[in-house]
Design an enzyme around this catalytic site. Structure first.
Site, PDB file in Angstrom:
ATOM      1  N   SER B 100       0.883  -1.188   0.152  1.00 56.88           N
ATOM      2  CA  SER B 100      -0.127  -0.063   0.005  1.00 56.88           C
ATOM      3  C   SER B 100       1.010   1.139   0.013  1.00 56.88           C
ATOM      4  O   SER B 100       1.889   1.366   0.891  1.00 56.88           O
ATOM      5  CB  SER B 100      -1.045  -0.054   1.252  1.00 56.88           C
ATOM      6  N   SER B 184      -6.954   1.317   6.945  1.00 59.35           N
ATOM      7  CA  SER B 184      -5.913   2.574   7.362  1.00 59.35           C
ATOM      8  C   SER B 184      -6.844   3.242   8.179  1.00 59.35           C
ATOM      9  O   SER B 184      -7.911   3.438   8.083  1.00 59.35           O
ATOM     10  CB  SER B 184      -5.516   3.000   6.099  1.00 59.35           C
ATOM     11  N   GLY B 322       0.131 -14.079   0.260  1.00 50.09           N
ATOM     12  CA  GLY B 322       0.583 -13.092   0.996  1.00 50.09           C
ATOM     13  C   GLY B 322       1.806 -13.853   1.994  1.00 50.09           C
ATOM     14  O   GLY B 322       2.892 -13.886   1.266  1.00 50.09           O
ATOM     15  N   THR B 323       1.346 -14.018   3.040  1.00 48.87           N
ATOM     16  CA  THR B 323       2.438 -14.600   4.099  1.00 48.87           C
ATOM     17  C   THR B 323       3.148 -15.832   3.557  1.00 48.87           C
ATOM     18  O   THR B 323       4.299 -15.771   3.867  1.00 48.87           O
ATOM     19  CB  THR B 323       1.609 -14.977   5.247  1.00 48.87           C
TER      20      THR B 323
HETATM   21  C1  LIG Z   1       3.838  -8.277   6.762  1.00 49.07           C
HETATM   22  C2  LIG Z   1       2.466  -7.742   6.014  1.00 49.07           C
HETATM   23  C3  LIG Z   1       2.208  -6.770   5.550  1.00 49.07           C
HETATM   24  C4  LIG Z   1       1.034  -6.334   4.570  1.00 49.07           C
HETATM   25  N1  LIG Z   1       0.778  -5.115   4.195  1.00 49.07           N
HETATM   26  C5  LIG Z   1      -0.408  -4.839   3.529  1.00 49.07           C
HETATM   27  C6  LIG Z   1      -0.643  -3.764   2.752  1.00 49.07           C
HETATM   28  O1  LIG Z   1       0.232  -2.725   2.797  1.00 49.07           O
HETATM   29  N2  LIG Z   1      -1.708  -3.379   2.491  1.00 49.07           N
HETATM   30  C7  LIG Z   1      -2.696  -4.225   2.442  1.00 49.07           C
HETATM   31  O2  LIG Z   1      -3.740  -3.912   1.836  1.00 49.07           O
HETATM   32  N3  LIG Z   1      -2.697  -5.292   3.087  1.00 49.07           N
HETATM   33  C8  LIG Z   1      -1.367  -5.893   3.591  1.00 49.07           C
HETATM   34  N4  LIG Z   1      -1.141  -6.721   4.302  1.00 49.07           N
HETATM   35  C9  LIG Z   1      -2.344  -7.979   4.269  1.00 49.07           C
HETATM   36  C10 LIG Z   1      -2.207  -9.083   3.191  1.00 49.07           C
HETATM   37  O3  LIG Z   1      -2.247  -8.300   1.802  1.00 49.07           O
HETATM   38  C11 LIG Z   1      -3.092 -10.049   3.306  1.00 49.07           C
HETATM   39  O4  LIG Z   1      -4.594  -9.618   3.054  1.00 49.07           O
HETATM   40  C12 LIG Z   1      -3.295 -10.982   4.421  1.00 49.07           C
HETATM   41  O5  LIG Z   1      -1.943 -11.159   4.967  1.00 49.07           O
HETATM   42  C13 LIG Z   1      -3.881 -12.265   4.102  1.00 49.07           C
HETATM   43  O6  LIG Z   1      -3.327 -13.053   3.244  1.00 49.07           O
HETATM   44  P1  LIG Z   1      -1.990 -14.082   3.512  1.00 49.07           P
HETATM   45  O7  LIG Z   1      -2.806 -14.744   4.709  1.00 49.07           O
HETATM   46  O8  LIG Z   1      -1.858 -14.823   2.529  1.00 49.07           O
HETATM   47  O9  LIG Z   1      -0.918 -13.053   3.953  1.00 49.07           O
HETATM   48  C14 LIG Z   1      -0.037  -7.301   4.837  1.00 49.07           C
HETATM   49  C15 LIG Z   1       0.157  -8.403   5.535  1.00 49.07           C
HETATM   50  C16 LIG Z   1       1.364  -8.821   5.938  1.00 49.07           C
HETATM   51  C17 LIG Z   1       1.839 -10.093   6.624  1.00 49.07           C
END
Ligand SMILES: Cc1cc2nc3c(=O)[nH]c(=O)nc-3n(C[C@H](O)[C@H](O)[C@H](O)COP(=O)(O)O)c2cc1C
Ligand SMILES: Cc1cc2nc3c(=O)[nH]c(=O)nc-3n(C[C@H](O)[C@H](O)[C@H](O)COP(=O)(O)OP(=O)(O)OC[C@H]3O[C@@H](n4cnc5c(N)ncnc54)[C@H](O)[C@@H]3O)c2cc1C
Ligand SMILES: Cc1cc2nc3c(=O)[nH]c(=O)nc-3n(C[C@H](O)[C@H](O)[C@H](O)COP(=O)(O)OP(=O)(O)OC[C@H]3O[C@@H](n4cnc5c(N)ncnc54)[C@H](O)[C@@H]3O)c2cc1C
Ligand SMILES: Cc1cc2nc3c(=O)[nH]c(=O)nc-3n(C[C@H](O)[C@H](O)[C@H](O)COP(=O)(O)O)c2cc1C
Ligand code: FES
Ligand code: FES
Lengths: 297, 368, 368, 297
Positions: B100, B184, B322-323
């Site tokens: 973001s 946010s 993501g993770t």
């Molecule tokens: C370290 C980290 C940073 C993230 N930064 C953002 C971000 O900047 N903007 C956003 O919309 N989501 C952010 N997320 C959320 C992820 O995009 C995602 O929605 C969420 O982690 C679930 O997916 P996952 O389980 O595959 O990680 C972040 C997640 C993590 C773990």
């Protein structure tokens, strides 16, 4: 450039050894071995395919050898779940490993006098560095400290490679009783050191850096910040570091480090966002005092 | 002090990072972009190889945009693609969703920023980033030059900031989509985030939709920690969102039993990873049932191709990883391969046939 | 048909289960209870062994009740203790929380009732149980005879049903506590459950408190899937709850990618296990911060003694072990042992010193 | 009584073998071996200490031996994550294993004629049963079916132990082409069977049970319902079973089964709550039509 890119591989374990209080694992990883430069690390997946542990564990590369196309050794102390799992590996098991990662130790152009300061397992990356420096004609002095004799790593190698090797332990069970920073001034003076390389806990790095300033010599420190990815995408490993432009940035220690010039690291502000860091709350026109995000991001 | 250091002259590489992770590619040039496609885009051919009727058609639609395949990165887990390009060709996946971006640089939250939890992690980064200017100058051109599709995630403290970001992005060429990160803090609402107030969220969506170029779809990203998810989703769709992304991280906490303090500075963090996948699937399923015509990018714990399939069956048109990228930097291409194999095994001809299939009555699940 | 089967006579054991899992103990008799304590209660001595000042004091208070230690079973994950007694002495742990009991027998939900998820599971049992009569005749006396502390979980479709259950339990001797499972469909509210409406939840708490014997603490069990957890917790406390149990399972879903249908019949299920621990910790922390004087039984993914410690630091006075029992039938005693060791390592003298310690300012965490 | 209680142990793996399409693991588990009766099973934790897989996997005990104080063998096909992990075990690894669990096969008092019917790996528990029956002087006939030759398990043992052994495969690659239920009537008639024991998928068990009714002989079936705990506490493994009192209850197949009298199992209603089951919606005075719980429980 492609030489420098880290690679991901499923590497067979060659040997698992006990070295005093540590475990040493050697894997066959030609791609990593050939790209390696001292100070770099590997990130190892732990727990197997259905592991509940998602995050890789970072370990400094302790040695690379040309056998089997290229082997990589790292050593570690068992601290938590992941290292406990690693300690149970046997030869022929496969490890999912990414490396080499991170900014290596910059090397001097000329054959200068180098003192290498390490604490516990943190000393590991200093050994390949020592060999490289020696090959370049540098003088190497070692100062290694640990909690006790068992935790002093690589004493024999240090003695062999270095001009002098000084050891300290907290309990006095090996070498001098005390901290490495207590003996370092004497070593620097005796060896007429031109540069310090240091690996270990933050407080030690801070003191070593202060000491280098006193002697007006450069110092390269390798930090050990908690890391989730090791590859630069997660932003969890940041510490405040002053850039060439004098501006402090929250800087990733996995790709912009782990090696930093000591005087660039704002040791006293580690664990905070310094008010004058780029983008700190109130840093610019924005009155965003409510910076607590509910979600990650 | 550095300047007065006598040794400073003899460092091979002084100061900055010695290792730019990958070769610099001149920014923005259309020619370069083509070139990069030709040299590095081979993966893309691989993904559609043998399209002689046997390979499934992986294309998927998100609003007016068509992606080559439904596998994307999740915002904040892949930077702007640059670091991952060391491990795979970013042009091969459906799109790269960027971290973001905000108007100004942002330092984020103090450390410790993360803790590992069973099959997941807690994180609290606090939207650290360089701000829109650097993003437009440095990150976006790099991604485009590599042939990547850029979905730009935006975050702000007010609807106006979001609108301004959308305007700036619309002027830059090459933005495929905008994703509005609504999690946010809303500065006008004592820092409660926009998802907690459907009216505030809808307002953000409305101004972003109005400010963004009309051919750029705008997706609203939702969190599951809201009183009424379907209500929020409906409010966003009615405000003009072309689609929804879900879910963001789930509110969680861990206590470090050594220090006896919260493991992440500030207490709570966002839980992500496979641990939350069942929560995410339930959200996607529920929202797709209520709004079957609104495309969804599903995310939350995608680890394998089968997980991606699960999201599509629940109603997503694409999935973001993501993770799991932290665990496996090549995850996206591995998942794409596994996903394609899963479709082949099941004799599924088109991704489109799968979307929401779990909602259909039992007899109707048989796919062509 | 069975009666006409010629071979039916020569079965060693015809019909019912051949193997009652453990020896039957005559119900209710005080003497028997003492006896059981003496023979099987050795574990209890072990738990407090060497209480010569070295071993930590594990006792904990929940309202007017004191438990020997803070480790309990979670409702629905341990029956009424009988099956687990094959693996350890149920008198050793703080208490056995029984499966939620209803007025009438209940068949529950159709299969499949569960799916494994990363570090967790989804389940939808539908409160299957024999009803209060059988519970009072068969299950409760068995547990008491073994020296177990009985925390009885109750569930109903209306406040009146809950009240009736509390009345029946108050007439039976030996009930240590009542836990109100509020995640049961409210028949008057089209099956929405009681946690979704703080007023309905408060009403249940009020009538249960009024109907239960005054020396039996009444705890209200909450779910995290509510618009305003602190509001709900406050409503329950104000309605007379002596404490709170949290959290129940989290709404989740999985799709079986082979059948392309929801993996659990009925679609959504409840997510439990270590995957949800960070969510549970955040809930306990938040509610303890808001209501520091209300005792909390924490649960959600407790797997180790260190996890139990984490809940106490967050503000729980006791913890319950649920899903992990399925993984390890001796989990409760193992966790108790690990928990005690963790306290010894840290030099913690009393469980009471730990409760909510993560809330205290940094300097104050040092424990006596 | 304590003889019958299951035990939980960390058992060393003795051997891991391939047997046609299956894997066979033998562990040292004296406590389980000594308590074992035919038809019982073990529940095995999979994935190691930091596994993301919480639920144990159930496997019928195929053989117990007195070696090393008592060994237990089970065999399995790789289906998903857990069995994939098990297939990678090596000797000396430790398995966390609970057993013996479940209601065993009831045994006839007299030396009668028994036909044992099994499908694929489902046949495993029939082998210890066959030995026990033979020791009691019973006649044993085997009918084993599978998808293909590779999946027919234990053909050699079956031939050795049994009076007759009949095999079927779906593809005709071994024995007769078709289903076990097609050949079973002939076997029952030829052997003048007094009782049927059957293990395998539900549809097979249903047909075998119907067949037993036609011949008016008792049938004991071993069902394979998905299980989360195996010890009777989770209520996930229920199927509708008619009790001695004629009332249908949702009955746990882990502790009240896996062996049931065939005619007691309401095969057609498996996967539903029959309207006349104890506590079914509308079963009693309560008009609780809204039985959908949001939460588990
Ligand atoms: C370290 C980290 C940073 C993230 N930064 C953002 C971000 O900047 N903007 C956003 O919309 N989501 C952010 N997320 C959320 C992820 O995009 C995602 O929605 C969420 O982690 C679930 O997916 P996952 O389980 O595959 O990680 C972040 C997640 C993590 C773990
Ligand atoms: C660049 C770098 C090099 C390192 N080199 C070595 C080495 O050569 N030998 C050695 O023994 N250790 C080294 N460490 C520390 C090592 O990474 C940790 O000891 C290890 O991650 C602990 O894992 P665990 O599963 O045992 O602990 P857990 O507490 O279970 O780990 C939980 C999480 O926290 C992270 N974590 C925990 N402690 C640390 C730590 N000290 N540093 C970074 N992350 C941590 C883990 O990666 C994991 O994500 C290094 C760390 C870094 C960042
Ligand atoms: C009493 C009993 C005896 C069994 N005996 C044998 C045997 O001797 N040999 C053999 O190969 N298999 C046997 N099974 C089936 C065996 O338990 C499953 O094949 C195994 O659990 C699949 O695990 P997985 O991790 O590979 O599959 P996954 O799909 O990853 O398993 C996910 C979850 O579903 C459960 N599950 C999946 N399939 C089954 C199934 N068919 N039955 C029960 N639970 C299931 C698992 O236990 C796990 O909890 C038996 C099952 C039962 C109930
Ligand atoms: C199979 C199963 C059955 C449950 N039954 C009940 C129940 O009857 N009453 C109740 O209040 N909670 C019930 N729960 C919820 C648990 O008590 C507990 O709150 C939840 O599972 C979180 O804890 P855990 O992660 O340790 O399992 C059940 C959970 C599971 C997994
Ligand atoms: S560890 Fe992820 S950015 Fe450094
Ligand atoms: S598997 Fe848990 S009750 Fe049968």
């Amino acid at each position: 450039m492609s030489d420098f890119r880290p690679v991901q591989m499923r590497s067979p374990v060659l040997t698992v050894r006990r070295v005093d209080a540590y475990h040493a694992i050697t894997v066959v990883a030609p791609g990593i071995a050939e790209r390696f430069r001292s100070g770099q690390f590997v990130a190892v997946a732990v727990g197997g395919e259905q592991s509940s542990m998602l995050l890789r564990r970072a370990f400094a590369i302790h040695e690379v050898k040309p056998d089997y196309g290229g082997t990589v050794e790292f050593l570690f102390a068992v601290r938590g779940r992941g290292t406990a799992w690693l300690a149970e590996r046997r030869s022929r098991d496969l490890l999912d490993i990414v490396g080499p990662l991170g900014r290596p130790f910059p090397l001097p152009r000329d054959p200068v006098n180098c003192v290498l300061v390490g604490g516990g397992a943190g000393a590991a990356p200093l050994f390949p560095l020592a060999h490289t420096l020696r090959r370049r004609g540098c003088r190497v002095d070692f100062v290694l400290g640990a909690a006790d004799a068992e935790r002093v790593f690589g004493a024999i190698t240090a003695r062999r490679v270095a001009e002098t090797a000084t050891f300290t332990t907290d309990d006095g069970s090996f070498g001098l009783r005390g901290q490495v920073t207590e003996v370092l001034p004497q070593v620097v003076e005796d060896a007429r050191s031109d540069v310090i390389y240091a690996c270990g806990p933050m407080p030690m790095l801070r003191e070593v850096t202060a000491l280098a300033a006193r002697y007006d010599i450069p110092v390269q420190v390798s930090v050990e910040e908690t890391m989730a990815c090791g590859t630069g995408v997660c932003m969890t490993c940041v510490i405040p570091v002053i850039g060439d432009d004098g501006i402090t940035r929250m800087t990733r220690s996995c790709v912009d480090g782990p090696v930093f010039r000591g005087e660039r690291v704002r040791f006293d502000d580690v664990g905070t966002i310094p008010f004058d860091a780029l983008g700190a709350p109130g840093w610019k026109t924005h009155g965003d005092d409510a910076v607590q995000t509910r979600e990650a991001g | 002090m550095a300047a007065t250091t006598p040794g400073a002259t003899w460092w091979k590489g002084a100061g900055g990072p010695l290792l730019p992770p990958v070769a610099e590619v001149p920014a923005g040039g259309g020619g370069t972009q083509e070139e990069a496609r030709r040299t590095d885009g081979s993966g893309r051919d691989e993904a559609t190889k043998g399209a002689s009727g046997m390979s499934p058609d992986l294309r998927t639609r998100l609003g007016d945009v068509e992606l080559a395949n439904p596998i994307m990165t999740a915002a904040g887990c892949a930077g702007a693609g640059r670091e991952l390009a060391q491990f795979f060709d970013v042009a091969r996946i459906g799109a790269v969703v960027t971290k973001s971006v905000m108007l100004e640089p942002r330092a984020g939250r103090p450390a410790p920023r993360m803790a590992e939890t069973p099959s997941g992690m807690l994180s609290a980064i606090g939207l650290q980033g360089p701000g829109i200017e650097v993003f437009l100058q440095r990150d976006l051109p790099w991604l485009l030059a590599r042939g990547g599709r850029a979905v730009v995630s935006i975050a702000g403290g007010s609807a106006e900031e979001y609108a301004e970001l959308a305007r700036r992005l619309s002027m830059a060429p090459g933005v495929t989509m905008i994703e509005i990160n609504l999690s946010s803090p809303n500065l006008a609402d004592r820092g409660r985030d926009f998802t907690e107030d459907p009216a505030a969220a809808a307002r953000v969506v409305r101004v972003v939709r109005a400010s963004a170029r009309s051919d750029i779809p705008v997706f609203a990203k939702l969190s599951s920690d809201v009183p009424d998810l379907v209500g929020l989703a409906t409010a966003c769709a009615e405000a003009g969102a072309d689609g929804l992304s879900m879910i963001n991280t789930v509110r969680g906490m861990a206590i470090d039993t050594a220090t006896m303090r919260p493991a992440v500075a500030g207490g709570t963090g966002g839980l992500s990873g496979p641990a939350i996948r069942p929560i995410a699937i339930a959200c996607v399923y529920r929202v797709h049932a209520a709004l079957p015509d609104v495309p969804i990018i599903g995310m939350g714990g995608v680890r394998t191709g089968s997980d991606a399939l699960e999201f599509l069956l629940a109603g997503a048109s694409a999935v973001a990883v993501g993770t799991v990228i932290f665990h496996d930097p090549s995850a996206c291409v591995r998942i794409l391969r596994e996903f394609e194999e899963a479709l082949e095994e099941r004799g599924v001809a088109r991704v489109g046939d799968l979307i929401g299939a779990a909602h259909r009555p039992l007899g109707a699940t048989a796919l062509r």
